[in-house]
Write a protein that holds these residues in place. Structure first.
Motif, PDB file in Angstrom:
ATOM      1  N   LEU A1194       3.300 -21.832   4.030  1.00  0.00           N
ATOM      2  CA  LEU A1194       2.680 -22.809   4.718  1.00  0.00           C
ATOM      3  C   LEU A1194       2.515 -23.910   3.832  1.00  0.00           C
ATOM      4  O   LEU A1194       2.517 -25.224   4.362  1.00  0.00           O
ATOM      5  CB  LEU A1194       1.332 -22.314   5.095  1.00  0.00           C
ATOM      6  CG  LEU A1194       1.588 -21.206   6.729  1.00  0.00           C
ATOM      7  CD1 LEU A1194       0.023 -20.892   6.624  1.00  0.00           C
ATOM      8  CD2 LEU A1194       2.128 -22.108   7.736  1.00  0.00           C
ATOM      9  N   ILE A1195       2.315 -23.848   2.578  1.00  0.00           N
ATOM     10  CA  ILE A1195       2.225 -24.774   1.641  1.00  0.00           C
ATOM     11  C   ILE A1195       3.588 -25.820   1.662  1.00  0.00           C
ATOM     12  O   ILE A1195       3.468 -26.749   1.607  1.00  0.00           O
ATOM     13  CB  ILE A1195       1.874 -24.605   0.291  1.00  0.00           C
ATOM     14  CG1 ILE A1195       0.438 -23.938   0.155  1.00  0.00           C
ATOM     15  CG2 ILE A1195       1.977 -25.548  -0.772  1.00  0.00           C
ATOM     16  CD1 ILE A1195      -0.093 -23.544  -1.187  1.00  0.00           C
ATOM     17  N   ILE A1196       4.776 -25.031   1.356  1.00  0.00           N
ATOM     18  CA  ILE A1196       5.811 -25.557   1.498  1.00  0.00           C
ATOM     19  C   ILE A1196       6.031 -26.338   2.843  1.00  0.00           C
ATOM     20  O   ILE A1196       6.438 -27.641   2.905  1.00  0.00           O
ATOM     21  CB  ILE A1196       7.304 -24.650   1.409  1.00  0.00           C
ATOM     22  CG1 ILE A1196       6.984 -23.766   0.081  1.00  0.00           C
ATOM     23  CG2 ILE A1196       8.603 -25.037   1.766  1.00  0.00           C
ATOM     24  CD1 ILE A1196       7.895 -22.379   0.003  1.00  0.00           C
ATOM     25  N   PHE A1197       5.833 -25.727   3.875  1.00  0.00           N
ATOM     26  CA  PHE A1197       5.975 -26.100   5.409  1.00  0.00           C
ATOM     27  C   PHE A1197       4.904 -27.724   5.550  1.00  0.00           C
ATOM     28  O   PHE A1197       5.712 -28.730   5.772  1.00  0.00           O
ATOM     29  CB  PHE A1197       5.421 -25.430   6.645  1.00  0.00           C
ATOM     30  CG  PHE A1197       5.519 -25.834   7.891  1.00  0.00           C
ATOM     31  CD1 PHE A1197       6.812 -26.160   8.059  1.00  0.00           C
ATOM     32  CD2 PHE A1197       4.411 -25.888   8.672  1.00  0.00           C
ATOM     33  CE1 PHE A1197       6.710 -26.745   9.677  1.00  0.00           C
ATOM     34  CE2 PHE A1197       4.535 -26.654   9.829  1.00  0.00           C
ATOM     35  CZ  PHE A1197       5.522 -26.690  10.333  1.00  0.00           C
ATOM     36  N   PHE A1198       3.733 -27.638   4.941  1.00  0.00           N
ATOM     37  CA  PHE A1198       2.942 -28.810   5.028  1.00  0.00           C
ATOM     38  C   PHE A1198       3.578 -29.985   3.972  1.00  0.00           C
ATOM     39  O   PHE A1198       3.549 -31.103   4.376  1.00  0.00           O
ATOM     40  CB  PHE A1198       1.398 -28.498   4.678  1.00  0.00           C
ATOM     41  CG  PHE A1198       0.917 -27.731   5.954  1.00  0.00           C
ATOM     42  CD1 PHE A1198       0.920 -28.605   7.251  1.00  0.00           C
ATOM     43  CD2 PHE A1198       0.260 -26.550   5.906  1.00  0.00           C
ATOM     44  CE1 PHE A1198       0.183 -27.774   8.147  1.00  0.00           C
ATOM     45  CE2 PHE A1198      -0.207 -25.813   6.920  1.00  0.00           C
ATOM     46  CZ  PHE A1198      -0.341 -26.547   7.989  1.00  0.00           C
ATOM     47  N   SER A1199       3.980 -29.442   2.964  1.00  0.00           N
ATOM     48  CA  SER A1199       4.299 -30.566   1.910  1.00  0.00           C
ATOM     49  C   SER A1199       5.560 -31.222   2.805  1.00  0.00           C
ATOM     50  O   SER A1199       5.828 -32.489   2.779  1.00  0.00           O
ATOM     51  CB  SER A1199       4.618 -30.048   0.541  1.00  0.00           C
ATOM     52  OG  SER A1199       5.842 -29.133   0.558  1.00  0.00           O
ATOM     53  N   ALA A1200       6.211 -30.418   3.305  1.00  0.00           N
ATOM     54  CA  ALA A1200       7.462 -31.055   4.006  1.00  0.00           C
ATOM     55  C   ALA A1200       7.061 -31.860   5.128  1.00  0.00           C
ATOM     56  O   ALA A1200       7.688 -32.917   5.296  1.00  0.00           O
ATOM     57  CB  ALA A1200       8.628 -29.845   4.595  1.00  0.00           C
ATOM     58  N   ILE A1201       6.375 -31.511   5.953  1.00  0.00           N
ATOM     59  CA  ILE A1201       5.908 -32.111   7.414  1.00  0.00           C
ATOM     60  C   ILE A1201       5.340 -33.256   6.984  1.00  0.00           C
ATOM     61  O   ILE A1201       5.301 -34.500   7.249  1.00  0.00           O
ATOM     62  CB  ILE A1201       4.832 -31.158   7.975  1.00  0.00           C
ATOM     63  CG1 ILE A1201       5.375 -30.229   8.749  1.00  0.00           C
ATOM     64  CG2 ILE A1201       3.913 -32.223   9.184  1.00  0.00           C
ATOM     65  CD1 ILE A1201       6.246 -30.548  10.023  1.00  0.00           C
ATOM     66  N   PHE A1202       4.406 -33.464   5.749  1.00  0.00           N
ATOM     67  CA  PHE A1202       3.883 -34.852   5.601  1.00  0.00           C
ATOM     68  C   PHE A1202       4.880 -35.900   4.821  1.00  0.00           C
ATOM     69  O   PHE A1202       4.446 -37.062   5.024  1.00  0.00           O
ATOM     70  CB  PHE A1202       2.515 -34.349   4.321  1.00  0.00           C
ATOM     71  CG  PHE A1202       1.471 -33.557   4.872  1.00  0.00           C
ATOM     72  CD1 PHE A1202       0.978 -34.022   6.313  1.00  0.00           C
ATOM     73  CD2 PHE A1202       0.908 -32.456   4.065  1.00  0.00           C
ATOM     74  CE1 PHE A1202      -0.107 -33.411   6.650  1.00  0.00           C
ATOM     75  CE2 PHE A1202      -0.397 -31.876   4.567  1.00  0.00           C
ATOM     76  CZ  PHE A1202      -0.693 -32.132   6.039  1.00  0.00           C
TER      77      PHE A1202
END
Length: 1516
Positions: A1194-1202
């Motif tokens: 999720l951290i990877i996902f959020f860093s990418a989404i942001f």
């Protein structure tokens, strides 16, 4: 493109249209693509992977899941889907025949393929049900794929329908799809649940079954079935009853036979390939052509591979897929950076972000299941090996048994077999690491070109350096193992002989010896610490050096190319991938090396000689049940001298044969030869019928008394009571607090010698065998009990009268009633015949009898008259004097039943209260307290204790250096981002070299900082933790040696204390430093990562809090549960080893009774019990991993989404920085929790050591105001109102007042349990006075230090205990006497000739427990100790067991002459030894009843002493 055109004609429409699908804001797949690829992929998947299901179906041992709602619904829906597709096909054919529109091949193929595939899925469904497969992963993924592949089509159909004109009819395609899609979604949901349990199963489940089998596939995938356990563990402490039963395939009933099968095969092969070897087994006296070089032992490896390789390979496959997926993320990162740089449509950014998430999730699942598989394989291997070692240890020959001590064999089981579990998980790294490295390099080449080679060169150079270090570490490890073995072995002896050590005040000497070995061990560990920090230095600077060289090379070589963010960060994330396999390789290699050392030790053990089963034949046709013809037997190898020579014996059925002879003439060996325990050099031995065996030293198990007697036979009340009565145990049972339910401590610690022996006899009698081998069973019992037992059990009218009995004895009185007497001398039968025949022969037997005559004279004077005449005629006048001498000596009467200190003599005289159930009793009388396993979290005080031991300086340096390291690491990467974003690098198409060099130089400088801080921090940590290990061990040793005998050693099994010295100290030495090192680097790594992501996309801070909270919750759940599982596991581990140790000691009894199988089963049960604690803790690890990695994902996902959201504000360099850091976090987070829990579980070792180091201590050893140097001058003794007791409660001695004048000889007598031994314990302050005082030479002994007291008075203890080491060390451990003193003491102890005959003389090595001396010789060594110390006060606790009359005479003579000037207190078991003492003290029930010179007491016909003398036949 030809395939496109064929597909175009196949569908009738274009197959692929890039404009519509990719370069657009609204992507759309072509109908042709939807109709072909999206249909074929799921179907193809099912046809390929159905093979997996088929494999499981074929191997399943369970059958017939009952039909139920779930599986019926599944079948019906599948059938409906098939029907639906048939209708689709029909409509297509109809359309085609009507010619409404042209129909292409694709329209036919798609329904047909689906019909066939759904058919296959229905078949699988049916067979899964029939063969007991409750959840199928293959079908689960099939329906999932169908749903995903159907999504684009669903979207197209809905859009089509939406665009229809209102008056047009709804199309058939739309309707059919709208029916089809919900069906597949429903099927997917149904496949999430597991079916009912199968009706027919070969497995029986004892405990609650493991929920894994009843969990649906998604639950298995994510380990959700473990949730209830995690919850329970969080709410309260887990107990044994919360654990699940092992899954049948993992239990020993399945794992062991598999391994045995392949191991047998290996052994057979090995025997064929053996080449020249005339005798593999030592059967006959034939020649032995052993090849010059000893043959290589057969290895256990192939057998393990064949038995457990399948599972392993499947795991390896998962690992392979996972390794490939690893390299998808950097490619996605590249696309993401491109997305930020260029103006691609928005949806692609989101797609990349989702792709990153999916890719990471897949990796998570694969890895979790890979590890589960590996741990299962490890568990099975451990189960198989433990069982194999156990079985082997019961079959070892004596020569092989001598080569290794009990401690070493237990080590094989506890350490070497354990290693396999740790190894299996990492073994695949051997191929996986090179694969990852190769792939990474391939992709790097694509980005940086040849410059990568510079980086590669660095790695290649580092590998041999590491190899050298690893080799060095290996040699150090072997050295450390050696020292550890030595230390644990010595500790074992110290603990076994602790009572004697305390009485001699020898603890300091042994403490020094142990610390000496420990210091050697610490030096080795210190060297290893330097090497380890060198390794960590190399591996932490490796990734940095690699990137520095590669980037440096790249920018220096190319004048036109610059380092942009795409290149820099994709390369960086690839370097990060590289870091793991590179750092793992050395670990794996060293692990493999350790295991190979272990395998070597195991191979040596598994190949050592076994007892030759065929040496004793069991031919039932033989008329006599026991026959030896021309027997030559030896202990040990073929070459060693035979102990028994020319033995010829035929023993008729039902006869009683007495074997007599002096000490060391081979009586016990003769029994061993009959049991097949000795090496038969030549001759023939035959026994027919079952055997019961009573060894000379009774072997008692740690179980209840009743279990010891039944020994696995069912309880028949009547027979049992009868056996107890004839063995005179009834009275003992009444005295013991729990009756026959009393739990006996290790080695029978809370029974006296006589009780042990009678229990051992009762076991034999209850066993009801055909042949009885009795090795002097009456040596430790009173004469009247002895008579009772002889008459009721052994003798011609006893319980065993119809059985064949071979009876080794020192007791002459009963010889007349035997059928045959065999006289042994120096290992040969000097004469054999009936009693009468031998007497008439006037040979060796007559001599032997003369010694013992007086004894028989008492029991049956009439019969002996003629014999006396005979002897008198033969020997003339000297007959009378000889007889007199023999008489004074052999008075083997009165009470020889001593009370061991463990007996609590007086205090247990209470009868058990009525109305108490057996179980309550059992609980109340548990002597051995159950091992405390601390619950709840480890207290902070423990960490504080450890950190204080490490030292403040080392702790602070470690923390500071780690912070500095993070600053350097983040700094260098941030610098890279700046560099890659710099627009001013290229001026007019060429690179600004000055600027470039500035960037490169700073980058390099930051790297050097990293390297220095790493090495300093790791070195500080290693050295600090070693200092702690040293301090904690010496505290533990001091604490244990100063613990009181009563209250610590009598209620703590030796194994438990040893466990602290081996396992827990090993954790401090080897495990904790590594774990702490890992923890610190993880912790600071996570801090760095979060900092970087938040810096590049500040909005990320909003996500950190919720994610952090979830992380914390999961971590608490896990740590609580995992720690208790670990604790349960370590508590359930010690019974395996204690049972194992017990079995090795009692191996000969176990073999004699033929109960090997029962003991093997018991051992396997204990292993299974241990594994059932271990399995949940493995699962707990994976449960955690899946949840944590999902958080990381999720951290990877959020860093990418942001990044996607803020694409206009973020520079590409920061994108690269933030996402490449996020990609690392999954692993780091996972490691962090794992390390936290590792630290917590391993810190338990500190807790356990602290517990024993701070255990209650006995009084101070030395006090300042001690007595003068010459005290005690005269040895005068006064007792004033002395009251002694063991535990709070009833005293064992009450109100004793008397005084003993200097140089008095005081005899202390009294029946069993009168408190005689307690008095000596009081003198030595092993038991402290409850009231009153003891004065020696006017000094109250409670006012001086224990050692000042104990070293000034001497005891000759009851059981002669020797320690392994030189004979000299056994006599004088502090080396205060000269060799002349020692030789003089040996001469007086009649050992001089024996010692001079030894090659090494005083340096003669004594084996563990003094096993290479006979019992009599051990007794004489104890006498020599006393002679050497020669203090004015001597306490002689008379030995009862196993001393022949010659030794006894020697001891008595020596004491009379050498200690004439001392005060001697004798605790007598034979009255004749104290008839010439100055005073006699008679104790009864803990009180002094008579105290006067013996002559005076004998004149009073009412005195207790008189009645005892009468019993003993001293007065007529």
């Amino acid at each position: 493109m030809s395939y496109k055109s064929t597909l175009d004609s196949f569908c009738g429409t274009p197959f692929w249209n890039s404009t519509a699908t990719w370069y657009t804001d609204n992507p759309e797949l072509t109908p042709c693509f939807q109709n072909t690829v999206l249909v074929w992929i799921p179907c193809l998947y099912l046809w390929v992977f159905a093979l997996l299901d088929i494999y499981y179906i074929l191997h399943s041992k369970e059958r017939n899941i009952p039909w139920n709602m779930l599986n019926i619904t599944k079948l019906i829906i599948t059938c409906l889907l098939i029907v639906l597709k048939f209708v689709d096909l029909g409509v297509t054919v109809h359309t085609s025949s009507n010619g409404e529109r042209e129909v292409y091949n694709a329209d036919y193929y798609s329904p047909i393929i689906k019909i066939l595939t759904f058919g296959l899925s229905a078949t699988l469904l049916y067979f899964n049900r029939k063969y007991g497969m409750r959840a199928s992963g293959v079908l689960f993924f099939f329906w999932l794929l169908l749903i995903l592949a159907g999504l684009p089509q669903l979207r197209s159909r809905i859009i089509e329908h939406y665009n229809l004109k209102d008056d047009e009819n709804v199309q058939y395609n739309f309707v059919s799809y709208m029916v089809y899609y919900p069906f597949i979604v429903l099927m997917f949901i149904l496949n999430c649940f597991a079916d009912l349990p199968p009706k027919d199963s070969p497995y029986k489940y004892e405990k609650n079954q493991c929920p894994e089998t009843s969990a649906g596939f998604p639950s298995r995938l994510t380990f959700s079935w473990f949730d209830p356990m995690a919850l329970t563990g969080f709410r309260r402490s887990l107990t044994e009853s919360d654990l699940w039963a092992l899954n049948p395939p993992d239990s020993s009933t399945e794992a062991v036979p598999r391994f045995e099968k392949f191991w047998e095969r290996t052994l057979r092969k090995h025997e064929f390939s053996g080449g020249t070897k005339a005798t593999y087994r030592k059967t006959s006296a034939s020649v032995n052509f052993k090849p010059e070089i000893e043959r290589k032992p057969a290895s256990i490896l192939p057998a393990l591979c064949f038995a457990f390789g399948g599972q392993f390979m499947f795991g390896a496959l998962l690992k392979l897929v996972n390794d490939t997926l690893m390299f998808v993320s950097p490619q996605l990162l590249k696309l993401l950076i491109g997305f930020v740089q260029g103006g691609e449509p928005e949806w692609k950014g989101y797609m990349y972000a989702v792709a990153l998430l999916v890719c990471a999730t897949a990796q998570t699942m694969l890895l979790a299941h890979y590890f589960t598989r590996m741990y299962l394989v490890g568990m099975r291997i451990r189960t198989a090996l433990t069982s194999a070692i156990y079985r082997k240890s019961l079959r070892m020959s004596n020569a092989a048994r001598k080569e290794s001590t009990v401690g070493e064999i237990v080590n094989l089981m506890s350490v070497d077999a354990q290693r396999f579990i740790e190894l299996t998980a990492y073994l695949n790294m051997i191929w996986s690491a090179p694969l990852q490295i190769a792939l990474a390099l391939y992709f790097l080449w694509g980005i940086l070109g040849p410059s990568v080679l510079a980086g590669l060169a660095v790695m290649i150079i580092l590998i041999p350096v590491n190899g050298l270090i690893a080799n060095r570490v290996k040699t150090l490890q072997i050295k450390q193992m050696k020292y550890k073995d030595e230390r644990v072995k010595l500790m074992n002896e110290v603990l076994n002989g602790i009572k004697v050590l305390k009485m001699y005040a020898w603890e300091p000497s042994f403490e020094d010896q142990i610390l000496k070995i420990r210091n050697k061990e610490m030096n080795v560990l210190k060297q290893a610490a330097y090497l380890n920090s060198a390794t960590s230095f190399i591996w932490s600077c490796a990734p940095f050096l690699v990137s520095l060289m590669s980037f440096g090379c790249f920018v220096l070589v190319n004048d036109t190319e610059v380092l942009d963010s795409k290149r820099a960060f994709v390369a960086l994330s690839l370097f990060n991938i590289l870091r793991f396999p590179l750092s793992m390789l050395p670990n794996v290699i060293s692990n493999v090396v350790q295991t190979s050392v272990g395998i070597k030790r195991l191979n040596k053990f598994m190949n050592c000689d076994e007892l030759d089963e065929s040496s004793v034949e069991h031919d039932a046709k033989e008329p006599n049940p026991i026959v030896i013809e021309n027997g030559h037997f030896s202990w040990g190898d073929q070459d060693s001298d035979p102990v028994l020579k020319n033995i010829n014996l035929r023993i008729p059925r039902g006869s009683l044969v007495a074997v007599v002879g002096a000490v060391g003439s081979g009586k016990s060996s003769l029994l061993s030869a009959l049991l097949g325990e000795m090496n038969k050099v030549s001759g023939r031995v035959n026994t027919s019928g079952s055997i019961a065996y009573v060894p000379q030293q009774a072997w008692i198990q740690n179980a209840t008394l009743q279990d010891n007697i039944l020994f696995g036979k069912p309880l028949e009340k009547h027979k049992y009571n009868n056996v107890i009565n004839v063995c005179a145990l009834k009275t003992d049972f009444d005295v013991l607090p729990g009756g026959d339910q009393t739990e006996i401590g290790e080695k029978g610690i809370n029974l006296s010698g006589g009780q042990k022996q009678r229990v051992s006899l009762a076991r034999a009698v209850y066993c009801d065998a055909d042949n009885f081998f009795l090795d002097d069973p009456l040596s430790a019992v009173d004469s009247h009990v002895g008579k009772h037992i002889f008459d009721k059990v052994i003798g011609p009218s006893g319980l065993l009268k119809s059985k064949t009995r071979v009876w080794v004895t020192h007791n002459v009185s009963y010889l007349a009633q035997t059928d045959l007497v065999v006289v042994l001398r120096d290992g040969q039968v000097s004469e054999a015949g009936t009693y009468q025949q031998l007497i008439e022969k006037k040979g060796a037997f007559a001599e032997f009898l003369l010694h013992h005559l007086s004894d028989a004279e008492r029991t049956s004077p009439e019969e002996l008259d003629e014999l006396k005449q005979d002897l008198e005629n033969k020997l003339g006048s000297e007959f009378q004097n000889k007889l007199q001498r023999a008489r004074s000596l052999s008075e083997s009467a009165s009470e020889s039943e001593q009370t061991a200190a463990g007996d609590r003599s007086g205090s247990v005289k209470r009868k058990t209260p009525d109305g108490v159930t057996a179980n309550e009793l059992k609980e109340k009388n548990k002597l051995i307290e159950t091992e405390k396993s601390e619950t709840g979290s480890v207290k902070w005080s423990i960490y504080k204790h450890y950190l204080m031991s490490v030292g403040v300086f080392a702790s602070v340096i470690t923390i500071v250096m780690n912070l500095i390291l993070q600053v350097f690491q983040v700094g260098s990467n941030y610098w890279l981002a700046e560099w890659s974003n710099d627009e001013k690098m290229v001026v007019n198409g060429t690179v600004d070299t000055q600027r470039r060099d500035m960037y490169l130089g700073v980058y390099g400088g930051l790297g050097v900082g990293q390297v220095i801080s790493v090495s300093v921090s790791s070195l500080a940590l290693y050295l600090g933790s070693l200092a702690a290990a040293r301090a904690l061990h010496s505290a533990l040793l001091g604490g244990v040696l100063r613990a009181p005998s009563i209250g610590f050693f009598d209620c703590t099994p030796v194994g438990r204390v040893l466990n602290r010295f081996s396992k827990d100290v090993d954790v401090l030495d080897n495990v904790l430093p590594m774990t702490l090192r890992g923890w610190t680097s993880c912790f600071f790594g996570v801090l760095g990562t979060l900092f970087v992501i938040s810096m590049s996309t500040p909005i990320f801070l909003a996500v950190i809090l919720p994610i952090g909270f979830v992380y914390y919750v999961i971590q608490r759940f896990y740590v609580a549960t995992s720690r208790q599982l670990k604790r349960l596991e370590s508590v359930s581990r010690s019974p395996i080893y204690s049972h194992f140790g017990e079995s090795i000691t009692g191996a000969s009894s176990i073999r004699a009774y033929g109960v090997t199988d029962r003991f093997v089963e018991e051992s396997e049960r204990r292993v299974d019990n241990n594994q059932s604690c271990y399995y949940p803790s493995c699962i707990a690890n994976r449960w955690l991993a899946v949840r944590l990695e999902m958080i990381g994902n999720l951290i990877i996902f959020f860093s990418a989404i942001f990044v996607v959201l803020g694409r206009d504000t973020v520079s590409p360099g920061l994108v690269g920085l933030s996402v490449s850091y996020a990609l690392q976090i999954t692993q780091t987070l996972n490691w962090l929790v794992r390390m936290t829990s590792e630290v917590e579980t391993n810190i338990v070792a500190v807790e356990r050591i602290k517990e024993y180091a701070e255990t209650k201590q006995e009084a101070a050893w030395n006090l300042e105001q001690g007595p003068g140097a010459t005290w005690p001058e005269t040895g005068a003794l006064q007792l004033e109102r002395l009251t002694l007791g063991y535990r709070a409660g009833e005293p064992a001695l009450r109100d004793l007042t008397c005084s003993v004048a200097p140089r008095d000889k005081l005899g202390i007598v009294g029946r069993t349990g009168a408190g005689k031994s307690t008095l000596t314990l009081g003198l030595f302050r092993i038991v402290e006075a409850m009231d009153g005082k003891i004065m020696i030479d006017g000094v109250d002994i409670s006012t001086i230090g224990l050692h000042q007291l104990r070293s000034r008075i001497t005891i000759i203890p009851q059981d002669p205990i020797l320690f392994s080491g030189t004979l000299r060390m056994n006599l004088d451990p502090f080396e205060v006497y000269t060799d002349d003193d020692i030789w003089r003491s040996l001469e007086h102890a009649h050992l001089k000739t024996f010692v001079q005959g030894l090659q090494a003389g005083l340096r003669h090595e004594i084996s563990e427990g003094g096993e290479n001396l006979s019992v009599g010789q051990r007794q004489l060594v104890c006498l020599a100790r006393a002679l050497l110390r020669k203090t004015p006060l001597l306490v002689l606790d008379e030995a009862t067991a196993a001393v022949d009359l010659e030794t006894d005479e020697l001891i008595q003579k020596t004491i009379r002459s050498e200690f004439a000037s001392c005060t001697v207190l004798t605790i007598a078991h034979r009255l004749n030894t104290i008839m010439d003492s100055t005073k006699v003290m008679v104790l009864d029930r803990g009180q002094l009843v008579e105290y006067a010179p013996p002559e005076q007491l004998l004149q009073d016909k009412n005195s207790i002493f008189y009645s005892m003398a009468k019993d003993a036949g001293i007065v007529n």
